[in-house]
Write an enzyme that holds these catalytic residues in place. Sequence first.
Site, PDB file in Angstrom:
ATOM      1  CB  THR A 239      -0.941  -0.013   1.227  1.00 38.17           C
ATOM      2  OG1 THR A 239      -1.710  -1.214   1.146  1.00 38.17           O
ATOM      3  CG2 THR A 239      -1.865   1.189   1.231  1.00 38.17           C
ATOM      4  CB  CYS A 327      32.830   5.067  12.863  1.00 41.01           C
ATOM      5  SG  CYS A 327      33.630   4.586  14.380  1.00 41.01           S
TER       6      CYS A 327
END
Length: 398
Positions: A239, A327
Amino acid sequence: MKLIYLDNNATTKVDENVVNSMLPYFSEKFGNPSSIYDLAHISHDAIQEARETIKDFMGAEVPNEIIFTSCGTESANMAIRGALAINKDKKHIVTTSVEHHCVLNLYKELEENGYEATYVGVNERGEINLDELKAAIRQDTALVSIMHANNETGAIFPIAKIAEIVKEINPETLVFSDCVQAAGKIKMNLKETKVDFASISGHKFHAPKGIGALYIKRRVKIPPFIIGGHQERMLRAGTENVPYIVAMAQAAKNCMENFDEKIAKITHLRDKLEHGILDNVYNAILNSNAKDRVPNTVNIGFQYVEGELILLYLNELGICASSGSACTTGDLEASHVLRAQNTPFTALHGSIRFSLSQYTTEEEIDFVVENLPKVINKIIEISPFQKELKELQNKKNN
Ligand code: PLP
């Protein structure tokens, strides 16, 4: 403390009229677009109107070329997997070494599953090497994925010319362009190009996070990406997110309004920031040197200092910017984009991207130009590279 937001390539503030445009679709206009009563038709029509707007925004030929997705990453996945399903017998894929991770990590996975990938490089200005691209295309090349604008440096790649080159060598090779950082910054006219797929993401141009679109050129037929109902031409079932689709269309309309004027203002402020920093900070170098660059982006390397430390000091002043470092397992890995363009190693860990928007003001830029040199000087004072920094300073003064 006033917030100075210069990280618009990461995400943008949602325009006020964009918020207002979507609100009714949460409340009184909440119908499921697939139902048959009038309430549902309102949602259905809103999606179709939005599709028409995004068609214009991307310069597509017909609205059906636009598929709504949840984000830029999903659009890239859908394009790449779709292209490979069309060219099932071809096992070679091409991209650049400076793509976003939504392309690079998928390519990595494809390599682990039998595909051979070629990564085209860039020069020291971050521009794509078209001869290298030409040499990379083969008879078994299924797909070429090349972004329109780089998220870290703003370098623009000539996707129309690239698609031309690819199709001339192998008309069957499909071309996908990640246009996430181009949308709203460069006028797109995909119908005039041979690009088969192109992605955009709403949150990069003042719509909410969680909505994107994929352009699929007419006559290019991919199998369903998400299987289920009939939504989005059965290619992406589920949907529809009506409020966010409406919101993204409103944001696209906003972008198209007074486009040249807004771009001129952003370019002026970006250049002011760029010159203000380069003129006043002796260890600063420009990482975003491409002749063709999106108007809102500047990437500056501060040699012999740590980018994360700069960001922390800037944060204390209310200034938001970003470094390209990622990182990984506790270590800071220098940006793959800057490494690919051979940015001097002295600046690799001290590079900061500033990305502006139409909401950036002259006062904000003046504040950054006044305060950033003080921040850098503070960090320089505690740097272990005093000798190298002194040499840089002497060089700049002579
Ligand atoms: N492609 C580029 C060039 C981007 O900069 C980004 C987001 O940073 C994406 C794709 C991913 O978009 P999204 O956050 O909508 O998944």
